[in-house]
Write a protein that holds these residues in place. Structure first.
Motif: not given
Length: 119
Positions: A39-46, A60-72
């Motif tokens: 969960f991210s926001t547009a101006f979040c540096q971290p 690096m790890v087979d079968g693992v996905e990364h999904v980013e969700v715009d919290a706003e």
């Protein structure tokens, strides 16, 4: 198991109380073995650094996905999951159950360790 929450919202959880999320709720595909949800926001540096770490681990790890969700943009989901700050990272197992959760910028080694609980 489905539990009713205040305000008429429904929270889907497993018998052990873990929340389960679907591809439709997340707006991205679940991994065959695990999913890293950020969960991210547009101006979040971290959030930018977290995106790099999670993408690197997913690569690096087979079968693992990364999904980013715009919290706003996904306030209902943010409220339902009680996301209080960004970045917040959820680790889901292959069935979409939340098995680990952390707030703040993670270290690569901690993300890999958390995946061990999901797979």
């Amino acid at each position: 198991m489905v539990r009713a929450e205040s305000g008429g919202r429904r929270r889907v959880s497993t018998e052990d109380g873990a929340v389960r999320l679907s591809e439709a709720e997340l707006g991205g595909a679940l991994g065959a073995r695990a999913t890293l949800v950020q969960f991210s926001t547009a101006f979040c540096q971290p959030c930018r650094a977290t995106r790099r770490v999670l993408s690197e681990v997913a690569g690096m790890v087979d079968g693992v996905e990364h999904v980013e969700v715009d919290a706003e943009e996904r306030l209902e989901l943010v409220r339902r999951l009680e996301v209080r700050r960004t970045p917040t990272v959820l680790v889901l197992d292959a069935d979409g159950r939340v098995v680990r959760r952390a707030a703040g910028q993670p270290r690569t080694v901690d993300v890999i360790a958390a995946l061990g609980h999901a797979m």
